[in-house]
Scaffold this motif. Structure first.
Motif, PDB file in Angstrom:
ATOM      1  N   UNK A 301       0.835  -1.217   0.000  1.00 34.29           N
ATOM      2  CA  UNK A 301       0.000   0.000   0.000  1.00 34.29           C
ATOM      3  C   UNK A 301       0.858   1.251   0.000  1.00 34.29           C
ATOM      4  N   UNK A 302       1.948   1.183   0.760  1.00 35.66           N
ATOM      5  CA  UNK A 302       2.840   2.340   0.812  1.00 35.66           C
ATOM      6  C   UNK A 302       3.454   2.637  -0.556  1.00 35.66           C
ATOM      7  N   UNK A 303       3.860   1.585  -1.276  1.00 36.46           N
ATOM      8  CA  UNK A 303       4.429   1.800  -2.609  1.00 36.46           C
ATOM      9  C   UNK A 303       3.391   2.376  -3.569  1.00 36.46           C
ATOM     10  N   UNK A 304       2.146   1.874  -3.472  1.00 31.62           N
ATOM     11  CA  UNK A 304       1.081   2.409  -4.343  1.00 31.62           C
ATOM     12  C   UNK A 304       0.869   3.897  -4.073  1.00 31.62           C
ATOM     13  N   UNK A 305       0.700   4.237  -2.768  1.00 34.41           N
ATOM     14  CA  UNK A 305       0.486   5.647  -2.420  1.00 34.41           C
ATOM     15  C   UNK A 305       1.729   6.485  -2.736  1.00 34.41           C
ATOM     16  N   UNK A 306       2.881   5.861  -2.603  1.00 33.90           N
ATOM     17  CA  UNK A 306       4.114   6.581  -2.913  1.00 33.90           C
ATOM     18  C   UNK A 306       4.190   6.918  -4.386  1.00 33.90           C
TER      19      UNK A 306
END
Length: 415
Positions: A301-306
């Motif tokens: 999720x962090x990579x997507x939002x990043x």
């Protein structure tokens, strides 16, 4: 403890059996290959017997050395009997060379046997004589031999381990001494280089042709300071090593005391504690696996939002760049507007002046224009006439100058 004499009885009985096998061999027809094979087997048996005797002798000397008192006499007696039996065999072979073979003069202990059969009654009698010297007492069986060999191997392995430990200790000591010598050599080389550079090369006084004492004293004081600092560091390191050594020594002592006071119940308790700890570790590992899964989802999720944030940041940077560009363009347009306004004002003023001139301008009369043109033509004609006169006068002036120069040249020549 009666294994020592028994050993030598077994060796004597084996020697008698070997002499009987030789007598049986001499009674039959044999070839050179068989003779060589029998000699090799005899040597192998002698080697094995020597090894067995050494092991038994070591075992007896370890258990009860008093049992080896009469063994030397028995060995001397066996050697005498063996020499007598060999002499009998040699005399018998010499007596039989005329019938069945010949005797090798180059090697007296070698008999060249013919393929025919040979009678060996004297050899058998000598062999029997050697066998009856020790009797046929009880022999050492294979199990006892294996036990003796295993004990000797254990003793040899223990001595080898002890020797290895001592060698490793000595090797470590020698390696430490070599390292110390290497460090001393490097320090001496550095000191020699420093002395050569500071005192001999840089301290040499070219005028006095000597090395001043002040340079030597300054070098020695600096060197003493460096040595004192190094000694302080080494003392600090030695004190820390001594504290670590005492700590480790205390830990080893505590462990030795604990190892002496341990019982089977302590090991069972430790096993139970280890099993409980293993269960707890498995539980924590399961929790760790779940946490890793959660961490993986969170990282996804962090990579997507990043990525989305990076796209927004790139769009924001583009917008900010466009805003800056538009502001620069507006500033430039304002400057151009001011310039154009100033040009428009000047043109308006010029237009007003032109309008004023146009309003004040009057068209002249035609006859006046004709008179002006006629006067202008007369003036141009008069200017042309004057120019022609000026040209003629310049030509005349040039001719007069030439004549004057010629006259002056003649006067100078006449003088």
């Amino acid at each position: 403890m009666s294994q020592g004499p028994t050993t030598y009885r077994s060796s004597a009985s084996q020697h008698s059996q070997h002499s009987r096998s030789i007598s049986q061999f001499l009674q039959d027809e044999t070839t050179d290959e068989e003779l060589i094979q029998l000699v090799a087997e005899a040597k192998h048996q002698v080697r094995l017997l020597n090894i067995e005797n050494e092991i038994l002798e070591k075992a007896i000397m370890r258990l009860d050395p008093t049992l080896m008192q009469g063994v030397s006499q028995a060995l001397e007696l066996a050697a005498k009997l063996q020499s007598n039996s060999s002499l009998n065999i040699g005399s018998f072979a010499k007596s039989q060379t005329s019938k069945f073979g010949f005797f090798d003069q180059s090697n007296p202990s070698r008999i060249i046997v013919s393929p025919s059969r040979i009678s060996t009654r004297r050899v058998e009698s000598s062999a029997k004589l050697g066998g009856t010297a020790f009797g046929t007492g009880p022999r050492v069986n294979i199990i006892e031999k294996a036990e003796l060999v295993s004990t000797e191997m254990e003793i040899v392995i223990a001595n080898l381990d002890k020797t290895k430990r001592n060698a490793a200790r000595k090797h470590g000591l020698l390696r430490a001494q070599l390292e110390e010598v290497g460090l001393r050599m490097t320090e001496m080389e550095n000191a020699e280089k420093m002395f050569h550079n500071d005192v001999i090369v840089e301290g040499w006084d070219k005028i006095a042709q000597r090395i001043p004492a002040e340079i030597w004293i300054r070098f020695m004081t600096e060197w003493v300071k460096i040595c004192d600092s190094q000694i302080g560091k080494l003392r600090l390191r030695t004190s820390t090593l001594n504290t670590q050594h005492s700590k480790l020594k205390g830990q080893i002592k505590v462990k030795a005391e604990l190892s002496e006071s341990l019982r089977a119940v302590d090991f069972e308790k430790l096993k139970i504690e280890n099993s409980e700890c293993m269960k707890l570790i498995e539980k924590k590992l399961q929790q760790l696996g779940e946490l890793k899964k959660m961490t993986g989802d969170a990282n996804l999720n962090l990579t997507i939002h990043k990525k989305a944030m990076m796209a927004q940041n790139s769009y924001l940077t583009n917008v900010l760049k466009s805003i800056k560009m538009k502001e620069q363009q507006t500033v430039q347009l304002d400057k151009e507007r001011d310039v154009i306004a100033a040009q428009a004002d000047s043109l308006a003023e010029k237009l007003d002046e032109v309008r004023k001139v146009r309003m004040a301008y009057e068209v002249p009369d035609i006859m006046d224009y004709v008179h002006v043109k006629a006067n202008l033509a007369d003036l141009k004609h008069s200017i042309k006439m004057l120019e022609n006169r000026l040209h003629i006068q310049q030509i005349a002036l040039a001719s007069l100058n030439r004549k004057l120069n010629a006259i002056l040249v003649k006067e100078m020549e006449e003088k």
